[in-house]
Design a protein around this motif. Structure first.
Motif, PDB file in Angstrom:
ATOM      1  N   HIS A 278      -1.387  -9.020  -4.782  1.00  0.00           N
ATOM      2  CA  HIS A 278      -2.026  -8.746  -3.503  1.00  0.00           C
ATOM      3  C   HIS A 278      -2.815  -9.972  -3.080  1.00  0.00           C
ATOM      4  CE1 HIS A 278      -3.927  -6.509  -0.272  1.00  0.00           C
ATOM      5  NE2 HIS A 278      -5.131  -6.863  -0.729  1.00  0.00           N
ATOM      6  N   CYS A 283      -2.989  -7.648  -9.532  1.00  0.00           N
ATOM      7  CA  CYS A 283      -3.810  -6.431  -9.548  1.00  0.00           C
ATOM      8  C   CYS A 283      -3.138  -5.372 -10.396  1.00  0.00           C
ATOM      9  CB  CYS A 283      -3.990  -5.885  -8.129  1.00  0.00           C
ATOM     10  SG  CYS A 283      -4.690  -7.061  -6.966  1.00  0.00           S
ATOM     11  N   THR A 285      -2.345  -1.334 -10.812  1.00  0.00           N
ATOM     12  CA  THR A 285      -2.224  -0.135  -9.993  1.00  0.00           C
ATOM     13  C   THR A 285      -1.418   0.921 -10.745  1.00  0.00           C
ATOM     14  OG1 THR A 285      -1.583   0.696  -7.812  1.00  0.00           O
ATOM     15  CG2 THR A 285      -0.150  -0.956  -8.818  1.00  0.00           C
ATOM     16  N   SER A 286      -1.369   2.091 -10.190  1.00  0.00           N
ATOM     17  CA  SER A 286      -0.591   3.198 -10.784  1.00  0.00           C
ATOM     18  C   SER A 286      -0.995   3.454 -12.226  1.00  0.00           C
ATOM     19  CB  SER A 286       0.918   2.899 -10.692  1.00  0.00           C
ATOM     20  OG  SER A 286       1.316   2.696  -9.360  1.00  0.00           O
TER      21      SER A 286
END
Length: 291
Positions: A278, A283, A285-286
């Motif tokens: 990003h 990053c 995530t999930s």
């Protein structure tokens, strides 16, 4: 030896107050001792200097005690720190009045006004009492605002008051009892400062140790927001032969594939997460819980 068995111990005579449990009530005597020095200096630099008087503040104590004596009246001084009631015994006010208007001198007899001490208090007496109360209540409020007992009062802003007559305080109010002497008084006189709940709350918060102040400041924040934890994202690991490691040169490339990352708290693997990009940054995530 149990210190509570000593005679004359102010702490031993204090009645247990359930509403003050867990608060630094044991430091109130230290506050009273520090305030005694502040008030004594206020007398020396104020009334004594202006009128060439010789008032000497002998002691200050704080407790939930009643008041007694021939008082001029109770006056309320309301400010940011709360509401402070003040009253002084009439001989003290009459002696101050005599100094103020030149009715007595350093070597003179008692003030003529004292001859009428058993009569009704005059408007002049009341004004002198109100002025004295305002000067000294400002010292009390400043010491409460200072918090730290070692902090000088000249580092604290002078409080502003709204002043009004007040009825006698309710029984059991927190009261600062002061004893004042003067060569022309004969016997020591008393004056009182009664602190309302707002003053006492501010005073006790100021007397609390730094750690307790910090805990009190964060008490309104939910626990889940106050608990600090460090998450570590482990993106990948790869086994390599020792010989291959020794053969590596500057510029060599080790081919890897970034799949799911492990998320650890300390050394405990709590989650797995997908790695995404990003705005030029990697990053996580999930997030998925680890069973």
């Amino acid at each position: 030896m149990n210190s509570n068995s000593r005679s004359g111990d102010r702490v031993a005579s204090r009645v247990l107050d359930a509403s003050a449990l867990g608060r630094p009530v044991h430091r109130l005597d230290a506050f009273a001792d520090r305030l005694a020095k502040d008030l004594a200096e206020a007398f020396r630099g104020g009334v004594n200097r202006r009128y060439r008087a010789a008032f000497d503040l002998r002691s200050v104590s704080i407790d939930r005690t009643g008041q007694a004596g021939d008082l001029i009246r109770w006056t309320a001084y309301s400010g940011e720190t709360g509401r402070i009631l003040f009253a002084a015994e009439r001989p003290l006010v009459l002696t101050l009045l005599g100094y103020r208007f030149g009715l007595i001198g350093r070597s003179g007899a008692a003030a003529p006004a004292q001859a009428d001490g058993n009569g009704r208090a005059t408007a002049t007496e009341e004004r002198v009492a109100v002025a004295l109360g305002e000067e000294l209540a400002a010292v009390v409020a400043a010491r409460i605002e200072a918090g730290d007992l070692d902090r000088p009062l000249d580092a604290v802003a002078t409080p502003a008051f709204s002043i009004a007559p007040a009825p006698p305080p309710a029984a059991g109010a927190w009261t600062l009892s002061c004893t004042v002497a003067d060569p022309l008084l004969g016997e020591d006189c008393r004056m009182w400062f009664v602190l309302d709940d707002a003053c006492m709350d501010r005073l006790l918060r100021g007397l609390a140790p730094p750690r307790e102040k910090k805990d009190a400041a964060g008490a309104d924040t939910p626990f889940a927001h106050r608990l600090q934890m460090t998450l570590t994202g482990r993106l990948l690991s790869r086994d390599i032969q020792l010989g291959e490691l020794f053969d590596l040169r500057v510029g060599d490339v080790i081919p890897v594939f970034v799949g799911e990352a492990d998320v650890l708290v300390d050394d405990s693997r709590l989650f797995t997460a997908a790695v995404a990009e990003h705005r030029g940054k990697l990053c996580l995530t999930s997030f998925n819980d680890m069973d």
